[in-house]
Scaffold this motif. Structure first.
Motif, PDB file in Angstrom:
ATOM      1  N   LYS A  35       0.836  -1.206   0.000  1.00  0.00           N
ATOM      2  CA  LYS A  35       0.000   0.000   0.000  1.00  0.00           C
ATOM      3  C   LYS A  35       0.873   1.258   0.000  1.00  0.00           C
ATOM      4  O   LYS A  35       0.565   2.244  -0.671  1.00  0.00           O
ATOM      5  N   ASP A  38       2.398   1.780  -3.525  1.00  0.00           N
ATOM      6  CA  ASP A  38       1.422   2.088  -4.575  1.00  0.00           C
ATOM      7  C   ASP A  38       0.976   3.540  -4.412  1.00  0.00           C
ATOM      8  O   ASP A  38       0.176   3.859  -3.532  1.00  0.00           O
ATOM      9  N   TRP A  41      -2.777   4.181  -4.148  1.00  0.00           N
ATOM     10  CA  TRP A  41      -3.615   3.522  -3.158  1.00  0.00           C
ATOM     11  C   TRP A  41      -4.179   4.530  -2.169  1.00  0.00           C
ATOM     12  O   TRP A  41      -3.482   5.431  -1.699  1.00  0.00           O
ATOM     13  N   THR A  42      -5.449   4.361  -1.857  1.00  0.00           N
ATOM     14  CA  THR A  42      -6.087   5.146  -0.809  1.00  0.00           C
ATOM     15  C   THR A  42      -7.222   4.319  -0.208  1.00  0.00           C
ATOM     16  O   THR A  42      -7.810   3.464  -0.884  1.00  0.00           O
ATOM     17  N   SER A  43      -7.519   4.588   1.032  1.00  0.00           N
ATOM     18  CA  SER A  43      -8.610   3.888   1.711  1.00  0.00           C
ATOM     19  C   SER A  43      -9.953   4.549   1.436  1.00  0.00           C
ATOM     20  O   SER A  43     -10.979   4.071   1.918  1.00  0.00           O
ATOM     21  N   ASP A  72      -5.200   6.529   5.700  1.00  0.00           N
ATOM     22  CA  ASP A  72      -4.205   5.907   4.824  1.00  0.00           C
ATOM     23  C   ASP A  72      -2.891   5.685   5.556  1.00  0.00           C
ATOM     24  O   ASP A  72      -2.311   4.597   5.509  1.00  0.00           O
ATOM     25  N   GLN A  76      -1.313   2.033   6.415  1.00  0.00           N
ATOM     26  CA  GLN A  76      -0.019   1.632   5.861  1.00  0.00           C
ATOM     27  C   GLN A  76       1.010   1.387   6.958  1.00  0.00           C
ATOM     28  O   GLN A  76       1.627   0.316   7.011  1.00  0.00           O
TER      29      GLN A  76
END
Length: 171
Positions: A35, A38, A41-43, A72, A76
Motif C-alpha cells: 500500500k 502504490d 492507493w487510498t482507503s 491511509d 499503511q
C-alpha cells in the motif's frame, strides 16, 4: 475421564505458535508495504462503500481528505509496524493486539454479510472471512507468550531482569 494437560506448550506447539506469529507478521508487513509503495492507493473507496455496523463513521471519514489521509497513513504504517514487530518478536503481545484491532476495523468496514437466497456462490464468504480468521489468530498469538518463546522480547526481558536485580542489589 478428563486428561490433565501441562500448562507449558510443548516444543512443537511453541514452534507452531511462533511460526503463526511470524507468518501473520509477514502478511501484515507485506500488505502495508504494498500500500505504501502504490502511489495511487487510498482507503477512500473502502471507507466510502463501507457496509458494516460502523459504516456511518467510515463513510463520514471518507468525505474528509484530511481524515482519509490519516486513515491511509494509519493503515499503511500500522500494517508495516505491527508486521515487523510480530516478525521480530518485539513487543509481541502489543503488536498482536494492535494488528488484531486493525484487522477488526477492516472486517467491521466490510463484513461478509451478503444475503444469498439458497447457497453462496463459489468463493463467496458469509460471516467469516480471512480477515476475521487472521484477527482471531492474532488474539491466539496475543494470549500465548510467543515473545518469550522466540524473538527480541527475550532479550528485553533479560535486560529488564538484570536492571531490576542491580537496582535491588540481587546477583
Amino acid at each position: 475421564m478428563l486428561r490433565q494437560y501441562d500448562s507449558a506448550p510443548t516444543p512443537l506447539q511453541q514452534v507452531l505458535l511462533v511460526l503463526l506469529r511470524f507468518t501473520i507478521g509477514w502478511h501484515l508487513f507485506y500488505q502495508g508495504w504494498g500500500k505504501l509503495r502504490d502511489v495511487d492507493w487510498t482507503s477512500q473507496g473502502y471507507l466510502a462503500y463501507s457496509t458494516g455496523p460502523l459504516s456511518g463513521l467510515f463513510q463520514a471519514l471518507a468525505e474528509s481528505p484530511t481524515l482519509v489521509w490519516m486513515a491511509d497513513q494509519g493503515t499503511q504504517w500500522g500494517l508495516i509496524v505491527f508486521g515487523l514487530l510480530l516478525m521480530f518478536g518485539l513487543f509481541s503481545r502489543l503488536a498482536a493486539a494492535g494488528g488484531a484491532f486493525l484487522l477488526l476495523l477492516f472486517y467491521l468496514a466490510a463484513p461478509p454479510l451478503a444475503d444469498f437466497t439458497i447457497a453462496a456462490p463459489d468463493g463467496a464468504e458469509r460471516y467469516v472471512n480471512k480477515t476475521l480468521i487472521e484477527a482471531l489468530a492474532l488474539v491466539v498469538v496475543m494470549v500465548f507468550p510467543t515473545g518469550r518463546m522466540a524473538g527480541l522480547d527475550i532479550m528485553i526481558r533479560q535486560w529488564r531482569n538484570k536492571r531490576r536485580d542491580r537496582y535491588f542489589g540481587r546477583r
